[in-house]
Design an enzyme around this catalytic site. Sequence first.
Site, PDB file in Angstrom:
ATOM      1  CD  GLU A 126      -0.751  -0.252   3.802  1.00 26.96           C
ATOM      2  OE1 GLU A 126      -0.856  -1.488   3.954  1.00 26.96           O
ATOM      3  OE2 GLU A 126      -1.132   0.590   4.628  1.00 26.96           O
ATOM      4  CE  LYS A 128       7.220   5.427   5.438  1.00 29.34           C
ATOM      5  NZ  LYS A 128       7.249   6.845   5.736  1.00 29.34           N
ATOM      6  CG  ASP A 130       5.500  12.794   3.253  1.00 28.20           C
ATOM      7  OD1 ASP A 130       5.810  12.608   4.445  1.00 28.20           O
ATOM      8  OD2 ASP A 130       6.174  13.489   2.475  1.00 28.20           O
ATOM      9  CE1 TYR A 236      -0.112   3.476   9.558  1.00 29.00           C
ATOM     10  CE2 TYR A 236      -0.820   5.132   7.983  1.00 29.00           C
ATOM     11  CZ  TYR A 236      -0.065   4.764   9.080  1.00 29.00           C
ATOM     12  OH  TYR A 236       0.730   5.679   9.695  1.00 29.00           O
ATOM     13  CE  LYS A 324      10.966   6.983   2.710  1.00 26.68           C
ATOM     14  NZ  LYS A 324      11.780   7.256   3.870  1.00 26.68           N
ATOM     15  CB  CYS A 429      20.293  46.773  -9.082  1.00 23.16           C
ATOM     16  SG  CYS A 429      18.680  46.186  -8.539  1.00 23.16           S
ATOM     17  CB  CYS A 432      16.928  50.366  -8.707  1.00 22.42           C
ATOM     18  SG  CYS A 432      18.443  49.893  -7.868  1.00 22.42           S
ATOM     19  CB  CYS A 447      20.908  46.087  -5.312  1.00 21.43           C
ATOM     20  SG  CYS A 447      20.161  47.714  -5.538  1.00 21.43           S
ATOM     21  CB  CYS A 453      16.554  49.170  -5.043  1.00 23.89           C
ATOM     22  SG  CYS A 453      16.253  47.601  -5.878  1.00 23.89           S
TER      23      CYS A 453
HETATM   24  S1  IVH Z   1       2.523   0.947   9.122  1.00 23.02           S
HETATM   25  C1  IVH Z   1       4.523  -0.760  13.000  1.00 23.02           C
HETATM   26  N1  IVH Z   1       1.563   1.917   6.897  1.00 23.02           N
HETATM   27  O1  IVH Z   1       5.327   5.849   8.161  1.00 23.02           O
HETATM   28  C2  IVH Z   1       4.486   0.065  11.781  1.00 23.02           C
HETATM   29  N2  IVH Z   1       2.910   3.341   8.237  1.00 23.02           N
HETATM   30  O2  IVH Z   1       8.168   5.494   8.649  1.00 23.02           O
HETATM   31  C3  IVH Z   1       3.236   0.819  11.645  1.00 23.02           C
HETATM   32  N3  IVH Z   1       3.127   5.608   7.337  1.00 23.02           N
HETATM   33  O3  IVH Z   1       5.130   6.126  11.632  1.00 23.02           O
HETATM   34  C4  IVH Z   1       3.244   1.727  10.481  1.00 23.02           C
HETATM   35  N4  IVH Z   1       1.880   5.316   5.563  1.00 23.02           N
HETATM   36  O4  IVH Z   1       3.432   7.430  10.245  1.00 23.02           O
HETATM   37  C5  IVH Z   1       2.317   2.157   7.977  1.00 23.02           C
HETATM   38  N5  IVH Z   1       0.600   2.672   4.944  1.00 23.02           N
HETATM   39  C6  IVH Z   1       1.332   2.897   6.004  1.00 23.02           C
HETATM   40  C7  IVH Z   1       1.924   4.146   6.236  1.00 23.02           C
HETATM   41  C8  IVH Z   1       2.708   4.326   7.361  1.00 23.02           C
HETATM   42  C9  IVH Z   1       2.606   6.180   6.257  1.00 23.02           C
HETATM   43  C10 IVH Z   1       4.011   6.297   8.288  1.00 23.02           C
HETATM   44  C11 IVH Z   1       3.654   6.122   9.745  1.00 23.02           C
HETATM   45  C12 IVH Z   1       4.897   5.565  10.376  1.00 23.02           C
HETATM   46  C13 IVH Z   1       5.951   5.968   9.408  1.00 23.02           C
HETATM   47  C14 IVH Z   1       7.155   5.049   9.481  1.00 23.02           C
END
Ligand code: IVH
Length: 708
Positions: A126, A128, A130, A236, A324, A429, A432, A447, A453
């Site tokens: 799934e 991640k 941000d 999640y 990542k 500049c 000016c 400048c 200016c």
């Molecule tokens: S699982 C025990 N699933 O990433 C682990 N974390 O770098 C539980 N995060 O602190 C986390 N999307 O804030 C999980 N689909 C996802 C996530 C996710 C974002 C964040 C979360 C975690 C951090 C770790």
Amino acid sequence: MLAQRKPSELDKVEAIAELARLAEILNAANTDYHTHDAPKLSDAEYDDLKRRNAEIEALFPDLKRDDSPSLKVGAPISSAFSKVEHSVRMLSLGNAFTDEDVTEFAARIRKYLGLRNTDSVAFTAEPKIDGLSLALRYENGTLVQAATRGDGQTGENVTLNARTISDVPHHIKDAPAVVEVRGEVYMSHADFDALNAAQEAKGGKTFANPRNAAAGSLRQINPEITKERPLLFFAYAWGELSEPLAETQFDAIERLKSFGFSTNPLTRRHETVSSMLAHYQEIESQRATLGYDIDGVVYKVDDLTLQSRLGFRATTPRWAIAHKFPAELAYTTLESIEIQVGRTGAMSPVARLKPVTVGGVVVSNATLHNADYIAGVDSKGAPIREGRDLREGDWVEIYRAGDVIPKVRDVDITKRAATSVPYTFPKTCPECGSDVVREEGDSVAYCSGGLICPAQAVEKLKHFVSRSAFDIDGLGAKQIEMFFADVDLPIKEPADIFTLQARDAANPLAKLKNRNGFGDTSVDNLFSAINEKRTIALNRLIFALGIRHVGETSGALLARHYSSWTNFFDAMTAAKDKSGPAWDDLNDIDGVGSVMAGALVDAFHTDSTRKAIERLIAELDVQDVVAPDTSGSDVAGKTVVFTGTLEKMTRAEAKSRAEALGAKVSGSVSGKTDLLVAGPGAGSKAKKAQSLGVKIISEDDWLVLIET
Ligand code: IVH
């Protein structure tokens, strides 16, 4: 490279990057020190970095970050919220960067479980998200508590704030008696853009990226503000449960969905590593169009029995990993190099790029730092990019990391046109026409036009009305630009702000209230906000003048030293020749160096600046600094150091109260220290104080001492 530069040499873009770097180091150091009791930096290193951070913030007050180390008491938990102990720790994830890392992750798991290489283990994959993680505790179907992750062990109680998020159900049905649902709070790109536009329009704080905006919005002391912010939540994971949700990760997420939570639609189950990697590619290809920020893909062992057999390492689960996305790079054409002139006259070259998507964001500008950077040398004359210079028309590599402003990292000179010519930095500049000056040893060119200016004038005005300066409600950067360009009611210098109402009254034809975006009420509000600020503290005024090198801290030092505007003005006037008693007295102030002293004297002896200051002062009532009454104080004249976690007050409060009683507060213990006030978690400073024979007292003792 930035790390070696003096704060006063940084331009705005560099300051952003440097504040981000310092925040990362110092915040990690705080956690090492306060949470793990295991400092990795020496006190001196820590204090130096902290001081550098404060100096940059004083020079660029509007760049102060939400997570600024100067806002931290030490421990990562804010004292503004009560604390929540997590009954099941909130952990982070290990990282994978390559396909091989993912293959190894799956192999490690099989090995740990004693499975054969041919045995398959299913995983979910799934995005991640941000954002920031949030734990929602439901008892008998009702939301009773919401907490941030904090340090994983202890978070902040943000229950009232979380209740305002539309994706967070207040009640859930057919759920176990105790369920703690975990997930990510985030903000969509569209909502983020709209929020920043609205903040800018009202002169409020804007956010660097959606993650900061989400964090800043959730952690508002006033939940009414959080309610106005368009936060979203994906569930999640989970913490404490009175009974299991399901047998597999995938089904548990389906169960959370049945409770009414949003779960990510890109969550899928995989039997093989190759299908996980294909899914990763698919998610990455959708990254730019998802409408919210993601920074990778998370894989989790699907079978919950296997998850519990695998368990945890110190801070990460063995059964999950974050794959990542690679560093955000892209190639495009550098169409032109433009020069931006800041409020102090600093000239910052900016690359105008043919728009290109870098990590899901369309980039059309990037910083070029200074003339040397364009020429391919660093501040010490050593080559960067192996000495390759940058030219208009070049094919360049753009780099973006997190919330840092995009940079031009490299140039492909094999694609350079035969007709291309090296870039020449302007000698006058572009705004000016004044001469550009660059002093020996300074990487920044300036400048020399001062207030004539227009670019400097408008930036100075924006600084003048900024939060740490005059902070005039309803008069932010956007309104300043509008008034600066206005024909009927122009604001060209600070004094014009205070004559606006009278000029408006005298001008029956072009009334402000008849303008688009204004009405009777908003005009009245603006005028009263302006009039409110006619009475101003001396330190704010000095800072607001926007003199090069004079930040917020220096404004306060100067105000304390001279105590009245008249004393200050007369002293700057008398120091004209940069010699004599007034000059010496200025240089003797602790915290004022010869560079700042020179800039101050120059400003007061530049005819246009001096006259503009005089016109401004005629409109104001500048408050004198009243020396604190320290008679009878036991701590007057003593040097005090605070360390560890203070429980009754914030570090900032402790410092200002101590100073009000005449004490000098220092960040590090030395032979000059008279007293160390040590809270829980005090580490190396307490040890050092002990070895030097410095008196150590508790926070409670300190309170007794200052209250009697
Ligand atoms: S699982 C025990 N699933 O990433 C682990 N974390 O770098 C539980 N995060 O602190 C986390 N999307 O804030 C999980 N689909 C996802 C996530 C996710 C974002 C964040 C979360 C975690 C951090 C770790």
